[in-house]
Motif scaffolding. Sequence first.
Motif, PDB file in Angstrom:
ATOM      1  N   VAL A 282       1.177  -0.814   0.240  1.00  0.00           N
ATOM      2  CA  VAL A 282      -0.054  -0.220  -0.091  1.00  0.00           C
ATOM      3  C   VAL A 282       0.981   1.377   0.274  1.00  0.00           C
ATOM      4  O   VAL A 282       0.546   2.273  -0.906  1.00  0.00           O
ATOM      5  N   HIS A 283       1.758   1.592   1.073  1.00  0.00           N
ATOM      6  CA  HIS A 283       2.906   2.567   0.960  1.00  0.00           C
ATOM      7  C   HIS A 283       3.717   2.567  -0.127  1.00  0.00           C
ATOM      8  O   HIS A 283       3.782   3.408  -1.235  1.00  0.00           O
ATOM      9  N   ALA A 284       4.176   1.221  -0.996  1.00  0.00           N
ATOM     10  CA  ALA A 284       4.835   1.494  -2.441  1.00  0.00           C
ATOM     11  C   ALA A 284       3.726   1.836  -3.508  1.00  0.00           C
ATOM     12  O   ALA A 284       4.932   3.078  -4.038  1.00  0.00           O
ATOM     13  N   ILE A 285       2.410   1.620  -3.517  1.00  0.00           N
ATOM     14  CA  ILE A 285       1.657   2.064  -4.734  1.00  0.00           C
ATOM     15  C   ILE A 285       1.671   3.842  -4.128  1.00  0.00           C
ATOM     16  O   ILE A 285       1.751   4.411  -5.107  1.00  0.00           O
ATOM     17  N   SER A 286       1.642   4.099  -2.990  1.00  0.00           N
ATOM     18  CA  SER A 286       1.258   5.457  -2.609  1.00  0.00           C
ATOM     19  C   SER A 286       2.696   6.626  -3.550  1.00  0.00           C
ATOM     20  O   SER A 286       2.180   7.478  -4.051  1.00  0.00           O
ATOM     21  N   GLN A 287       3.581   5.986  -2.544  1.00  0.00           N
ATOM     22  CA  GLN A 287       5.420   6.672  -3.684  1.00  0.00           C
ATOM     23  C   GLN A 287       5.082   6.918  -4.841  1.00  0.00           C
ATOM     24  O   GLN A 287       5.837   6.726  -5.506  1.00  0.00           O
ATOM     25  N   SER A 288       4.986   5.329  -5.456  1.00  0.00           N
ATOM     26  CA  SER A 288       4.895   5.128  -7.105  1.00  0.00           C
ATOM     27  C   SER A 288       3.941   6.135  -7.948  1.00  0.00           C
ATOM     28  O   SER A 288       4.347   7.036  -8.862  1.00  0.00           O
ATOM     29  N   ILE A 289       2.639   6.574  -7.453  1.00  0.00           N
ATOM     30  CA  ILE A 289       1.688   7.241  -8.028  1.00  0.00           C
ATOM     31  C   ILE A 289       2.833   9.087  -7.623  1.00  0.00           C
ATOM     32  O   ILE A 289       3.069   9.037  -8.739  1.00  0.00           O
ATOM     33  N   GLU A 290       2.869   8.803  -6.501  1.00  0.00           N
ATOM     34  CA  GLU A 290       3.618  10.359  -6.368  1.00  0.00           C
ATOM     35  C   GLU A 290       5.076  10.428  -7.091  1.00  0.00           C
ATOM     36  O   GLU A 290       5.105  11.557  -8.375  1.00  0.00           O
ATOM     37  N   LYS A 291       5.247   9.370  -7.056  1.00  0.00           N
ATOM     38  CA  LYS A 291       6.573   9.507  -8.478  1.00  0.00           C
ATOM     39  C   LYS A 291       6.054   9.486  -9.773  1.00  0.00           C
ATOM     40  O   LYS A 291       7.027  10.939 -10.641  1.00  0.00           O
ATOM     41  N   ILE A 292       5.909   9.124 -10.353  1.00  0.00           N
ATOM     42  CA  ILE A 292       5.022   8.904 -11.720  1.00  0.00           C
ATOM     43  C   ILE A 292       4.617  11.020 -12.198  1.00  0.00           C
ATOM     44  O   ILE A 292       5.075  10.993 -12.848  1.00  0.00           O
ATOM     45  N   THR A 293       3.473  11.200 -11.549  1.00  0.00           N
ATOM     46  CA  THR A 293       3.025  12.710 -10.985  1.00  0.00           C
ATOM     47  C   THR A 293       3.989  13.399 -11.327  1.00  0.00           C
ATOM     48  O   THR A 293       4.361  14.408 -12.227  1.00  0.00           O
ATOM     49  N   ILE A 294       5.116  13.203 -10.154  1.00  0.00           N
ATOM     50  CA  ILE A 294       6.270  14.091 -10.802  1.00  0.00           C
ATOM     51  C   ILE A 294       7.004  14.323 -11.156  1.00  0.00           C
ATOM     52  O   ILE A 294       7.332  15.398 -12.022  1.00  0.00           O
ATOM     53  N   GLU A 295       7.841  13.364 -11.510  1.00  0.00           N
ATOM     54  CA  GLU A 295       8.607  12.729 -12.936  1.00  0.00           C
ATOM     55  C   GLU A 295       8.037  13.373 -14.013  1.00  0.00           C
ATOM     56  O   GLU A 295       8.071  14.415 -15.260  1.00  0.00           O
ATOM     57  N   LYS A 296       6.307  12.469 -14.484  1.00  0.00           N
ATOM     58  CA  LYS A 296       6.007  12.956 -16.152  1.00  0.00           C
ATOM     59  C   LYS A 296       4.668  14.639 -16.385  1.00  0.00           C
ATOM     60  O   LYS A 296       5.206  14.429 -17.297  1.00  0.00           O
ATOM     61  N   LEU A 297       4.266  14.592 -14.606  1.00  0.00           N
ATOM     62  CA  LEU A 297       3.932  15.911 -14.910  1.00  0.00           C
ATOM     63  C   LEU A 297       4.146  16.897 -14.135  1.00  0.00           C
ATOM     64  O   LEU A 297       3.380  18.073 -14.500  1.00  0.00           O
ATOM     65  N   LYS A 298       4.917  16.602 -12.993  1.00  0.00           N
ATOM     66  CA  LYS A 298       5.895  17.876 -12.748  1.00  0.00           C
ATOM     67  C   LYS A 298       4.004  18.271 -11.220  1.00  0.00           C
ATOM     68  O   LYS A 298       4.501  19.484 -11.460  1.00  0.00           O
ATOM     69  N   ILE A 299       3.283  17.050 -11.485  1.00  0.00           N
ATOM     70  CA  ILE A 299       2.582  17.446 -10.076  1.00  0.00           C
ATOM     71  C   ILE A 299       2.587  16.676  -9.083  1.00  0.00           C
ATOM     72  O   ILE A 299       2.797  15.404  -8.929  1.00  0.00           O
ATOM     73  N   LYS A 300       2.605  17.413  -7.621  1.00  0.00           N
ATOM     74  CA  LYS A 300       2.765  16.404  -6.740  1.00  0.00           C
ATOM     75  C   LYS A 300       1.409  16.793  -6.169  1.00  0.00           C
ATOM     76  O   LYS A 300       0.361  17.744  -5.979  1.00  0.00           O
ATOM     77  N   PRO A 301       1.202  15.716  -5.588  1.00  0.00           N
ATOM     78  CA  PRO A 301       0.128  15.548  -4.792  1.00  0.00           C
ATOM     79  C   PRO A 301      -0.428  16.856  -3.805  1.00  0.00           C
ATOM     80  O   PRO A 301       0.290  17.436  -3.064  1.00  0.00           O
ATOM     81  N   TRP A 302      -1.418  17.244  -3.146  1.00  0.00           N
ATOM     82  CA  TRP A 302      -2.180  18.671  -2.595  1.00  0.00           C
ATOM     83  C   TRP A 302      -1.622  18.023  -0.680  1.00  0.00           C
ATOM     84  O   TRP A 302      -1.259  19.250  -0.186  1.00  0.00           O
ATOM     85  N   HIS A 303      -1.850  16.979  -0.876  1.00  0.00           N
ATOM     86  CA  HIS A 303      -2.305  16.385   0.386  1.00  0.00           C
ATOM     87  C   HIS A 303      -2.244  14.845   0.230  1.00  0.00           C
ATOM     88  O   HIS A 303      -2.209  13.767  -0.468  1.00  0.00           O
ATOM     89  N   VAL A 304      -1.312  14.671   1.688  1.00  0.00           N
ATOM     90  CA  VAL A 304      -1.426  12.283   1.918  1.00  0.00           C
ATOM     91  C   VAL A 304      -2.010  12.206   2.842  1.00  0.00           C
ATOM     92  O   VAL A 304      -1.015  13.021   3.481  1.00  0.00           O
ATOM     93  N   GLU A 305      -2.961  11.361   3.139  1.00  0.00           N
ATOM     94  CA  GLU A 305      -3.031  10.899   4.531  1.00  0.00           C
ATOM     95  C   GLU A 305      -2.985   8.950   5.137  1.00  0.00           C
ATOM     96  O   GLU A 305      -3.289   9.335   3.556  1.00  0.00           O
ATOM     97  N   GLY A 306      -2.629   8.651   5.325  1.00  0.00           N
ATOM     98  CA  GLY A 306      -2.604   7.410   6.265  1.00  0.00           C
ATOM     99  C   GLY A 306      -1.519   6.628   5.975  1.00  0.00           C
ATOM    100  O   GLY A 306      -0.816   5.870   6.453  1.00  0.00           O
ATOM    101  N   LEU A 307      -0.255   7.202   6.135  1.00  0.00           N
ATOM    102  CA  LEU A 307       1.686   7.081   5.613  1.00  0.00           C
ATOM    103  C   LEU A 307       1.593   6.337   7.174  1.00  0.00           C
ATOM    104  O   LEU A 307       2.964   5.340   6.808  1.00  0.00           O
ATOM    105  N   LYS A 308       1.254   6.721   8.095  1.00  0.00           N
ATOM    106  CA  LYS A 308       1.421   5.828   9.331  1.00  0.00           C
ATOM    107  C   LYS A 308       0.974   4.804   9.157  1.00  0.00           C
ATOM    108  O   LYS A 308       1.869   3.341  10.193  1.00  0.00           O
TER     109      LYS A 308
END
Length: 103
Positions: free
Chosen positions: A45-71
């Motif tokens: 679950v954590h790795a999927i969230s990181q993968s999504i963030e990595k791709i959106t930042i690298e390909k689109l230069k878009i960061k998430p506005w907010h992320v919850e549940g990482l603990k």
Amino acid sequence: MLLDKIIEGIQILKGKNISILNLKNRKNFICDYFVICDGESSRQVHAISQSIEKITIEKLKIKPWHVEGLKSKEWILVDYISIVVHIFQQDIRLHYKIEDLWN
């Protein structure tokens, strides 16, 4: 385009049961889409969230506005404002049945 990259990020890490809920026609709703998927463990679950963030930042230069549940890593929410991604552990997704709330 953002939606495609989010799905790509999920698929790279083998996220399962991907659902896309189109919420555009709902009155007073704050986002256009919910993307819902699950993973087999807190680590996945954590790795999927990181993968999504990595791709959106690298390909689109878009960061998430907010992320919850990482603990707890049972249900991670990645908010891109127009698209909100819910990444669940399988048993947690079955418990909350979030798709049933919005379908």
